[in-house]
Write an enzyme that holds these catalytic residues in place. Structure first.
Site, PDB file in Angstrom:
ATOM      1  N   ASP A 131       0.870  -1.169   0.000  1.00 35.61           N
ATOM      2  CA  ASP A 131       0.000   0.000   0.000  1.00 35.61           C
ATOM      3  C   ASP A 131       0.916   1.231   0.000  1.00 35.61           C
ATOM      4  OD1 ASP A 131      -2.146   1.686  -0.012  1.00 35.61           O
ATOM      5  OD2 ASP A 131      -3.227   0.672   1.583  1.00 35.61           O
TER       6      ASP A 131
HETATM    7  C1  NOJ Z   1      -4.070   3.869   0.012  1.00 41.01           C
HETATM    8  C2  NOJ Z   1      -5.253   2.961   0.183  1.00 41.01           C
HETATM    9  O1  NOJ Z   1      -5.176   2.307   1.429  1.00 41.01           O
HETATM   10  C3  NOJ Z   1      -5.380   1.924  -0.911  1.00 41.01           C
HETATM   11  O2  NOJ Z   1      -6.617   1.274  -0.748  1.00 41.01           O
HETATM   12  C4  NOJ Z   1      -5.266   2.556  -2.247  1.00 41.01           C
HETATM   13  O3  NOJ Z   1      -5.444   1.593  -3.258  1.00 41.01           O
HETATM   14  C5  NOJ Z   1      -3.914   3.229  -2.370  1.00 41.01           C
HETATM   15  N1  NOJ Z   1      -3.802   4.260  -1.349  1.00 41.01           N
HETATM   16  C6  NOJ Z   1      -3.662   3.844  -3.738  1.00 41.01           C
HETATM   17  O4  NOJ Z   1      -4.423   4.983  -3.884  1.00 41.01           O
END
Ligand code: NOJ
Length: 741
Positions: free
Chosen positions: A275
């Site tokens: 993430d």
């Molecule tokens: C953080 C989020 O937790 C995740 O779900 C998302 O896909 C990513 N950022 C990319 O934007």
């Protein structure tokens, strides 16, 4: 024992390893990836494992990046892809990722709303349509589905989840993956799905996003991991590691999750992306001393690609030189990424469909979004069959969500446009004619604390036959990092509904929210309540159809609907406790006499100011029919470890309107080597019933459906007795018994 096979293709790829000749297009992605790997320099390998936020043409043309995310302009995506394919030495195409969470330009209901359809086919079709729009927008990868079990409505990301149940979430996960990855022209696997956030991210303490997730190991297996497994088994090409830690190990550095569970237990061959900056956050967690060590821990744990932060890019060469990371490990990571690129067909068609805005908002896509909003709305209360309304009525349209295009799109809808959204007010004006719709919102937005608009709203109510109050939450009150400690209706909305109810006019409360909200003060005050969540672009027409009977409600809750914030986390598949409370035990706190002995209330697993059950249970939802269940039959009283049990019941609609009933199968393993949940969902089916119609509904249960993690961590079914229900929800139903011998 497996017989060794040596195919021509394998021979070709082995040859490729030594000669640098790439195997034919019909070789497997793995064979092709291995042949490509053999041609790569260390720098090119390090490039592949790095994902960059925002455009960087030099990185693309020099082979120093494997993926970009959030390139919003399709022309720039195309340019970057061209740089990578035509300018870089090996021409390896890029993965171009985006959060396509519930639709793209056409916004579908939030995933929680889609899950409430209990309609896997519809969910699959919705994901397929979203993938088609996203591909036109220049993307070949979505960071969806989010399948984190959500038992706590305070957690803002419950909106993005499928709710609290592992079985249903696993089915929805599979449906979304199949939808995104269904073939489209030039793309044999559509766009890559990404099952996230692996794992257990939804169990954040107190619902505070990014918090620790204390999950006992057996519960991790039996509940939290199930939906990820569902998505992986459906063929998801990618998985995202979560921000949270599990038992002291942040998921992004967890060898247990990323290697032992994902690869060794489930046989996953795709790639894992971190993430956002979660690799370098290993230092903030206190799991690595610096970014270099964070990179080392993540790559050795099994993390293939780093999102946004760049510790892989900065330290990998040094880590290889020091031997803290082996070339074999780096090769495994690169292979995983290349396999995805080959599987997606990016080497054959790196660019995908040309940008064409006319491919957005196609009538069939809007129709799907509308149908999802119709099927996902849950009718919680309908006293005296107030709904559906007769076409001749005049309605007062009140509430801050009645005409809030932006809010109805919900969280994580970055590519939706407010201007495309059809609000309930607009749809009702079309359906009824503007002269039969009296609009007075009462409050301007959900947190509005001014009562200045109440008088006009009350006056409108008095002029109308029925009041339609669209209450709820703005979209920013749910979603990532937007958890709430108090999950009642924000602002003065409760007071507004009370004022409307006081007029004596029937009030239909429509809840447009990112989560179940606690409305205990209103539950008895209004005759009808419809939980619509944030319904997306077509929420308005969907709600107008439901309210006026042009669509029939069939949605069912996939989360327990709490009475109060303090009940959270609350979920139906809890353990029994040695002292369970039963209906009838509960004495409302105001009725407890003063000075009564401590012992007088009994000793039960409950609060003293609220019972331990929710306002509405998991699985609950009304229809416009009158549904009855009868004649439960079990094909046997006992089954062996290789047996099959058929459980069936008759479902009848004795009402005057057609209905779709979601028939649910639950099981309780009565006792075991460890305690088992009081109920677990094991099957469901949507059954349409004309007035007066009956249907027999059958489910099969096999011993493996009764598997769980035993005291010694072995997984499988266990002999013993079981209770089974065919039911309209998780708190009722026809009950039978069988044993596994
Ligand atoms: C953080 C989020 O937790 C995740 O779900 C998302 O896909 C990513 N950022 C990319 O934007």
């Amino acid at each position: 024992m497996k017989t060794p096979r040596f195919s021509l293709l394998a021979a070709a790829s082995v040859l490729g390893l030594f000669t640098g000749i790439l195997p034919a297009q019909n070789a497997t992605p793995d064979e092709r990836a291995r042949a490509m790997l053999a041609r790569m320099t260390t720098e090119e390998k390090i490039g592949q494992i790095q994902q960059i936020h925002g455009p960087d043409e030099a990185a693309a043309s020099e082979g120093r990046v494997g993926s970009f995310l959030n390139i919003v302009d399709p022309a720039i995506s195309m340019k970057l892809q061209r740089e990578a394919v035509e300018q870089s030495r090996l021409g390896i195409p890029l993965l171009l990722g985006r959060d396509v969470i519930h639709g793209f330009r056409t916004v579908f209901p939030i995933p929680l709303g889609t899950a409430c359809t209990w309609d896997d086919d519809l969910a699959r079709e919705g994901a397929r349509a979203a993938a088609a729009e996203a591909a036109v927008g220049g993307y070949n990868w979505t960071f969806s589905p989010m399948v984190d079990i959500s038992r706590d409505a305070r957690w803002g990301r419950i909106a993005e989840s499928f709710g609290e149940d592992p079985y249903l979430s696993a089915r929805m996960a599979a449906a979304f993956v199949e939808g995104y990855q269904s073939p489209m022209p030039g793309r044999p696997k559509g766009i890559a799905a990404c099952v996230k956030h692996f794992g257990g991210y939804g169990a954040a303490e107190a619902g505070r996003d990014y918090g620790s997730t204390p999950i006992p190991p057996r519960e991790l297996n039996d509940v939290y991991l199930k939906p990820y497994e569902g998505g992986v088994k459906a063929g998801a090409l990618t998985v995202m590691s979560a921000f949270n830690e599990l038992d002291g190990v942040p998921c992004t550095g967890s060898h247990f999750l990323l290697t032992e569970v994902l690869r060794q237990r489930w046989g996953f061959e795709g790639m894992v992306v971190s993430d956002w900056e979660s690799v370098v956050e290993l230092t903030t967690h206190g799991f690595a001393k610096d970014h270099r060590e964070a990179a080392m821990r993540a790559i050795n744990a099994g993390l293939d690609m780093e999102m946004t932060s760049h510790s892989y890019r900065d330290y990998m060469a040094d880590l290889l030189a020091s031997g803290e990371v082996s070339m074999a490990t780096l090769d495994e990571r690169v292979l995983a990424i290349l396999r995805v690129k080959y599987a997606l067909g990016l080497f054959e068609d790196p660019y995908g469909p040309a940008f064409d805005a006319k491919k957005y908002l196609l009538p069939e896509t809007l129709a799907l979004a509308q149908r999802t909003a119709e099927e996902g709305a849950v009718l919680l209360k309908n006293e005296g069959d107030l709904l559906p309304l007769g076409k001749g009525v005049t309605v007062a349209v009140v509430g801050p969500l009645a005409d809030a295009a932006h809010e109805q799109l919900g969280t994580w809808a970055p590519d939706g446009r407010d201007a495309d959204a059809v609000t309930p007010l607009a749809a009702l004006r079309v359906k009824l004619g503007a002269d039969r719709v009296i609009y007075a919102p009462g409050l301007t937005y959900s947190r509005d604390a001014s009562t200045g608009g109440f008088a006009a709203a009350v006056a409108a109510a008095k002029k109308a036959d029925v009041v339609l109050c669209f209450a709820g939450e703005e979209s920013l009150l749910s979603g990532e990092a937007h958890s709430r400690a108090d999950i009642t209706l924000p602002g003065e909305q409760e007071a507004l509904v009370q004022a409307l109810a006081a007029t004596g006019k029937p009030v239909v409360l429509v809840l447009m929210t990112g989560r179940p909200v606690a409305i205990e003060n209103l539950r008895g005050k209004v005759p009808a309540i419809l939980a619509a969540f944030h319904g997306g672009t077509m929420a308005g027409p969907a709600l107008a159809n439901l309210l006026f009977g042009d669509a029939s409600p069939s949605g069912r809750l996939t989360v327990s609907w709490p009475m109060a914030s303090g009940q959270e986390p609350i979920y139906y598949n809890h353990k029994s406790s040695g002292r369970p409370a039963s209906y009838g035990d509960f004495v409302p706190i105001e009725k407890i006499p003063q000075g009564q002995l401590q012992t007088s209330l009994g000793f039960k697993n409950s609060h003293i100011d609220l019972p331990p059950w929710p306002a509405w249970p998991f699985g609950f939802g009304l229809t416009y029919g009158k549904i009855g269940y009868s004649d439960l039959e079990l094909s046997a009283k006992k089954i062996g470890m290789d047996g099959v049990l058929t459980v069936s019941a008759t479902v009848t609609n004795s009402g005057a309107r057609a209905a779709t009933e979601v028939v649910q199968l639950y099981v309780r393993d009565d006792y075991g080597c460890v305690t088992r949940p009081v109920r677990e969902l094991k099957g469901y089916e949507r059954v349409s019933l004309a007035p007066g119609e009956s249907k027999k509904v059958s489910f099969t249960l096999r011993p493996e459906d009764l598997s769980f993690t035993h005291i010694d961590m072995a997984m499988g079914p266990e002999k013993g007795t079981f209770t089974v229900w065919i039911a309209p929800d998780s708190a009722s139903g026809l009950e039978g018994h069988f044993s596994l011998e």
